[in-house]
Design a protein around this motif. Structure first.
Motif, mmCIF file in Angstrom:
data_model
loop_
_atom_site.group_PDB
_atom_site.id
_atom_site.type_symbol
_atom_site.label_atom_id
_atom_site.label_comp_id
_atom_site.label_asym_id
_atom_site.label_seq_id
_atom_site.Cartn_x
_atom_site.Cartn_y
_atom_site.Cartn_z
ATOM 1 N N THR A 6 0.835 -1.203 0.000
ATOM 2 C CA THR A 6 0.000 0.000 0.000
ATOM 3 C C THR A 6 0.870 1.254 0.000
ATOM 4 O O THR A 6 0.615 2.204 -0.751
ATOM 5 C CB THR A 6 -0.928 0.007 1.230
ATOM 6 O OG1 THR A 6 -1.778 -1.144 1.169
ATOM 7 C CG2 THR A 6 -1.777 1.264 1.284
ATOM 8 N N LYS A 10 0.892 4.000 -3.011
ATOM 9 C CA LYS A 10 0.552 5.406 -2.781
ATOM 10 C C LYS A 10 1.691 6.332 -3.194
ATOM 11 O O LYS A 10 1.465 7.351 -3.843
ATOM 12 C CB LYS A 10 0.188 5.638 -1.311
ATOM 13 C CG LYS A 10 -1.189 5.146 -0.943
ATOM 14 C CD LYS A 10 -1.529 5.531 0.486
ATOM 15 C CE LYS A 10 -2.972 5.230 0.804
ATOM 16 N NZ LYS A 10 -3.353 5.703 2.159
ATOM 17 N N LEU A 64 0.523 9.325 3.795
ATOM 18 C CA LEU A 64 0.425 8.041 4.507
ATOM 19 C C LEU A 64 -0.257 8.180 5.868
ATOM 20 O O LEU A 64 -0.059 7.345 6.757
ATOM 21 C CB LEU A 64 1.826 7.439 4.673
ATOM 22 C CG LEU A 64 2.591 7.178 3.374
ATOM 23 C CD1 LEU A 64 3.979 6.621 3.679
ATOM 24 C CD2 LEU A 64 1.821 6.222 2.467
ATOM 25 N N ALA A 65 -1.087 9.198 6.023
ATOM 26 C CA ALA A 65 -1.755 9.460 7.311
ATOM 27 C C ALA A 65 -2.561 8.261 7.786
ATOM 28 O O ALA A 65 -2.551 7.935 8.984
ATOM 29 C CB ALA A 65 -2.650 10.691 7.199
ATOM 30 N N GLU A 66 -3.243 7.588 6.904
ATOM 31 C CA GLU A 66 -4.068 6.431 7.286
ATOM 32 C C GLU A 66 -3.197 5.296 7.832
ATOM 33 O O GLU A 66 -3.524 4.686 8.842
ATOM 34 C CB GLU A 66 -4.869 5.945 6.079
ATOM 35 C CG GLU A 66 -5.850 4.843 6.405
ATOM 36 C CD GLU A 66 -6.696 4.448 5.202
ATOM 37 O OE1 GLU A 66 -7.130 3.280 5.169
ATOM 38 O OE2 GLU A 66 -6.902 5.283 4.300
ATOM 39 N N GLU A 67 -2.088 5.047 7.183
ATOM 40 C CA GLU A 67 -1.188 3.974 7.630
ATOM 41 C C GLU A 67 -0.541 4.338 8.974
ATOM 42 O O GLU A 67 -0.400 3.475 9.854
ATOM 43 C CB GLU A 67 -0.107 3.711 6.575
ATOM 44 C CG GLU A 67 -0.623 3.040 5.321
ATOM 45 C CD GLU A 67 -1.462 3.939 4.416
ATOM 46 O OE1 GLU A 67 -2.286 3.406 3.651
ATOM 47 O OE2 GLU A 67 -1.315 5.184 4.475
ATOM 48 N N ALA A 69 -1.831 6.252 11.241
ATOM 49 C CA ALA A 69 -2.874 6.190 12.270
ATOM 50 C C ALA A 69 -3.226 4.742 12.605
ATOM 51 O O ALA A 69 -3.805 4.471 13.656
ATOM 52 C CB ALA A 69 -4.119 6.935 11.808
ATOM 53 N N GLY A 70 -2.848 3.836 11.733
ATOM 54 C CA GLY A 70 -3.118 2.415 11.946
ATOM 55 C C GLY A 70 -1.923 1.729 12.561
ATOM 56 O O GLY A 70 -1.436 2.120 13.615
#
Length: 114
Positions: A6, A10, A64-67, A69-70
């Motif tokens: 991912t 991205k 990569l904010a989603e990654e 935050a995960g």
């Protein structure tokens, strides 16, 4: 799709890169086997021309904010313009091995919190 894939996808879509490498370095850290928590990114792009280090990092963190935050705990970022990459000898620095984090902290081992 793995987190590594991912991240690669991205970055590949967002930057016209001369070179892109995303390495999962989780095995060098105090995490369970097969984790995807620590990554080293080497990215060479003309998009970084005229940008300082902070602006470059902000662009990656935003993308990569989603990654982040995960499950992603750490990103080692090595971001170059094509000229900087050529001058560097086309190699990103080796990441140091993990020193053990909180498992080696006496306060944590004694039941303290961080």
């Amino acid at each position: 799709m793995t987190i590594q894939n991912t991240i690669e996808q991205k970055l590949g879509q967002a930057f016209n890169s001369d070179f892109l490498a995303v390495e999962n370095e989780s095995h060098k850290h105090n995490v369970p086997a097969n984790s995807e928590t620590h990554f080293k990114v080497t990215l060479v792009s003309a998009a970084f021309d005229g940008q300082g280090r902070v602006k470059r990092h902000q662009a990656i963190y935003g993308l990569l904010a989603e990654e982040l935050a995960g499950g992603v705990h750490a990103l080692a970022l090595h971001l170059f313009t094509p000229a900087e990459w050529a001058a560097s000898g086309q190699a990103s620095p080796e990441s140091p091995n993990c020193l053990g984090g909180s498992k080696n902290d006496p306060a944590f081992a004694a039941g303290g919190s961080q």
